[in-house]
Scaffold this active site. Sequence first.
Site, PDB file in Angstrom:
ATOM      1  N   CYS A  62       5.880  -0.244   7.815  1.00 46.04           N
ATOM      2  CA  CYS A  62       5.479   0.910   7.002  1.00 46.04           C
ATOM      3  C   CYS A  62       6.690   1.371   6.202  1.00 46.04           C
ATOM      4  O   CYS A  62       7.789   1.479   6.747  1.00 46.04           O
ATOM      5  CB  CYS A  62       4.993   2.033   7.921  1.00 46.04           C
ATOM      6  SG  CYS A  62       4.539   3.537   7.038  1.00 46.04           S
ATOM      7  N   LEU A  63       6.474   1.656   4.931  1.00 46.92           N
ATOM      8  CA  LEU A  63       7.567   2.112   4.066  1.00 46.92           C
ATOM      9  C   LEU A  63       8.170   3.424   4.563  1.00 46.92           C
ATOM     10  O   LEU A  63       9.324   3.726   4.270  1.00 46.92           O
ATOM     11  CB  LEU A  63       7.064   2.292   2.625  1.00 46.92           C
ATOM     12  CG  LEU A  63       6.573   1.021   1.929  1.00 46.92           C
ATOM     13  CD1 LEU A  63       5.988   1.352   0.560  1.00 46.92           C
ATOM     14  CD2 LEU A  63       7.695  -0.004   1.811  1.00 46.92           C
ATOM     15  N   GLY A  84       0.851  -1.180   0.000  1.00 46.62           N
ATOM     16  CA  GLY A  84       0.000   0.000   0.000  1.00 46.62           C
ATOM     17  C   GLY A  84       0.890   1.233   0.000  1.00 46.62           C
ATOM     18  O   GLY A  84       2.045   1.176   0.447  1.00 46.62           O
ATOM     19  N   HIS A 140      -4.459   0.871   7.572  1.00 45.26           N
ATOM     20  CA  HIS A 140      -3.123   1.483   7.606  1.00 45.26           C
ATOM     21  C   HIS A 140      -3.048   2.672   6.641  1.00 45.26           C
ATOM     22  O   HIS A 140      -2.567   3.752   7.016  1.00 45.26           O
ATOM     23  CB  HIS A 140      -2.086   0.401   7.254  1.00 45.26           C
ATOM     24  CG  HIS A 140      -0.663   0.859   7.266  1.00 45.26           C
ATOM     25  ND1 HIS A 140       0.286   0.332   8.120  1.00 45.26           N
ATOM     26  CD2 HIS A 140      -0.008   1.785   6.507  1.00 45.26           C
ATOM     27  CE1 HIS A 140       1.451   0.936   7.892  1.00 45.26           C
ATOM     28  NE2 HIS A 140       1.304   1.810   6.919  1.00 45.26           N
ATOM     29  N   GLU A 141      -3.531   2.465   5.421  1.00 40.73           N
ATOM     30  CA  GLU A 141      -3.415   3.519   4.406  1.00 40.73           C
ATOM     31  C   GLU A 141      -4.364   4.683   4.697  1.00 40.73           C
ATOM     32  O   GLU A 141      -3.995   5.852   4.520  1.00 40.73           O
ATOM     33  CB  GLU A 141      -3.668   2.959   2.999  1.00 40.73           C
ATOM     34  CG  GLU A 141      -2.695   1.859   2.567  1.00 40.73           C
ATOM     35  CD  GLU A 141      -1.229   2.211   2.757  1.00 40.73           C
ATOM     36  OE1 GLU A 141      -0.871   3.398   2.595  1.00 40.73           O
ATOM     37  OE2 GLU A 141      -0.434   1.306   3.084  1.00 40.73           O
ATOM     38  N   GLN A 157       2.902   9.819   1.652  1.00 41.87           N
ATOM     39  CA  GLN A 157       4.201   9.132   1.662  1.00 41.87           C
ATOM     40  C   GLN A 157       5.078   9.519   0.479  1.00 41.87           C
ATOM     41  O   GLN A 157       6.269   9.199   0.466  1.00 41.87           O
ATOM     42  CB  GLN A 157       4.002   7.611   1.667  1.00 41.87           C
ATOM     43  CG  GLN A 157       3.363   7.105   2.950  1.00 41.87           C
ATOM     44  CD  GLN A 157       3.264   5.601   2.938  1.00 41.87           C
ATOM     45  OE1 GLN A 157       2.344   5.042   2.370  1.00 41.87           O
ATOM     46  NE2 GLN A 157       4.230   4.932   3.548  1.00 41.87           N
ATOM     47  N   HIS A 214      -2.939   6.897   7.280  1.00 44.14           N
ATOM     48  CA  HIS A 214      -1.931   7.824   6.736  1.00 44.14           C
ATOM     49  C   HIS A 214      -2.584   9.139   6.311  1.00 44.14           C
ATOM     50  O   HIS A 214      -1.999  10.209   6.464  1.00 44.14           O
ATOM     51  CB  HIS A 214      -1.255   7.220   5.502  1.00 44.14           C
ATOM     52  CG  HIS A 214      -0.006   6.430   5.791  1.00 44.14           C
ATOM     53  ND1 HIS A 214       1.079   6.969   6.440  1.00 44.14           N
ATOM     54  CD2 HIS A 214       0.338   5.148   5.499  1.00 44.14           C
ATOM     55  CE1 HIS A 214       2.038   6.054   6.534  1.00 44.14           C
ATOM     56  NE2 HIS A 214       1.608   4.935   5.976  1.00 44.14           N
TER      57      HIS A 214
HETATM   58 ZN    ZN Z   1       2.600   3.147   5.987  1.00 47.28          ZN
END
Ligand code: ZN
Length: 222
Positions: free
Chosen positions: A129-130, A71, A171-172, A76, A175
């Site tokens: 998480c990226l 995702g 999660h997304e 991000q 964000h």
């Molecule tokens: Zn994330």
Amino acid sequence: MSSTSLTDRVEALLADAATADGGAPVLPIVAAGDPVLRRPADPFDGQLSDALLARLIEAMRVTMHAAPGVGLAAPQIGLPLRLAVIEDAANVPEEVRAARGRVPQPFRVVINPSYEDASGRHVAFYEGCLSVPGYQAVVARHERVRLRALDERGRAVDEEVAGWPARIVQHETDHLDGTLYLDRAEPRSLSSTQSPAAVERWAQLTPQLAAQELGFSLPESD
Ligand code: ZN
């Protein structure tokens, strides 16, 4: 953000990362500590032309694959916009699929998403998480959620999502509200993923052993 400045920013982002062959670029991922990850993102209300939105979505898809991740939310890549892409091939062993509900999630775009609990039940697993590279932590999340959003063609989405795809949706969407998974995580579960051995340590089907060994609680199953 005015529509002009958002258009300019997206154009600049895509141009800065442009590939020699003109294909969709891999965009730099913003890491924790950048305020863009901590602000509620602006709703999408047509600030971008259809063509530019499509180019942005394609660049986000390519960036998510390259990371690799399942995702990616617009903040991000530095854009305060309520837009995220999701895709999970779920190439995992059958027992992982069964234990975690890790079923394949085909590529999808969510615009202006929101979710609410649809199960009354929490499930806790390690996630990462990226934007927080090198770590993972256990997060208790709704097992199933009602997702409301628009898709990339502006069509209304109102559906229930369960298992790992529900975790990704939460999660997304978080964000886009300026929330990182760490805000919801068990602090004592925080674990390095910086070596294969560190990843292997808590690779069990559930975080039960980690809870015992590291000293944190898991949600009661209700
Ligand atoms: Zn994330």
